[in-house]
Design a protein around this motif. Structure first.
Motif: not given
Length: 257
Positions: A76, A79, A140-143, A145-146, A208, A210, A214, A219
């Motif tokens: 992270t 990234h 940068h929202t988890p969904y 981002y992944v 975490s 994400y 990770r 993070q």
């Protein structure tokens, strides 16, 4: 030897969809660079402008096709370094290089048809700040981002969104006219505020966001990179734009004015 070792981790060395996405990115950037080189032969830029543009392109190639892209897939923090490189180094450096005369000379009228509507958009610094801010928070929202990490084509789209909206934002604030210089300052402070808030969220999160693979510490480091290091370009630009606004107000209230 060190150069070969470094670029051995490039996405171009992979296979399948990742390699295709990397090749497309490389072709787009190389074509853009070629337009500038052709245009620079016709319309000579200042030495510092040329140096700034070539530095921008070298950094872009490194961020997209270098080992940084592979490191970002598992870290992270790396990234975030990649994202910050796009948004607070490459984008403002591109604006400062003032490349449009050369790109126009290299690509003809077709290029102007693309950027003229965008330049009209940059007359409104706060609007560019809102759009750029929405892009930052969206990716940068988890969904999402992944999603960008798992799918190379979504990763290319993510990079494009960061570069385009950051470029418009920095163009609006660094090239603001006397009528909207105060809005340029507000746009910078607004962006500094919400990116700092996002960085603080990542830093102080208790888990975490994400994925379990990770580490939380990674993070938190990413959050500090956005919150602390990422703030410096916005602060420097805010001081410069604020000084311009101060000078403008001084001229208005001076007896000669």
């Amino acid at each position: 030897m060190p150069v070969s070792s470094t670029w051995a981790h490039s996405p171009l060395e992979g296979g399948g969809q990742e390699q295709l996405a990397a090749l497309l990115s490389a072709l787009v950037m190389a074509g853009f660079w070629l337009l500038y080189l052709v245009g620079a032969w016709r319309v000579r830029p200042a030495i510092w402008q040329s140096a700034a543009f070539h530095t921008t392109m070298i950094l872009s190639f490194y961020a997209v096709l270098g080992p940084l892209d592979e490191w970002a897939e598992t870290s992270t923090a790396w990234h975030m370094v990649q994202h910050m490189l796009f948004m607070v180094v490459i984008a403002p450096l591109f604006v400062l290089s003032r490349p449009l005369p050369q790109i126009s000379a290299g690509g003809g009228r077709a290029g102007a048809l693309v950027w003229e509507p965008m330049l009209r958009f940059t007359r409104h610094p706060m609007l560019t700040a809102y759009v750029h801010g929405m892009v930052i928070w969206f990716w940068h929202t988890p969904y999402f981002y992944v999603l960008a990490l798992d799918n190379p084509w979504w990763h290319v789209i993510e990079h494009a969104f960061f570069l385009v909206t950051a470029g418009l934002f920095w163009w609006a604030v660094l090239k603001s006219g006397s009528r909207n210089v105060h809005w340029a300052l507000f746009a910078l402070l607004f962006t500094l505020m919400h990116t700092g808030f996002l960085g603080a969220m990542l830093t102080f999160a208790q888990s975490s966001l994400y994925g379990a693979d990770r580490p939380l510490e990674d993070q938190q480091l990413a959050g500090l990179i956005m919150w602390v290091l990422g703030a410096f370009p916005y602060l420097v630009a805010s001081c410069w734009v604020g000084y311009r606004w101060y000078q403008q107000m001084q001229r208005r209230i001076s007896p000669e004015g």
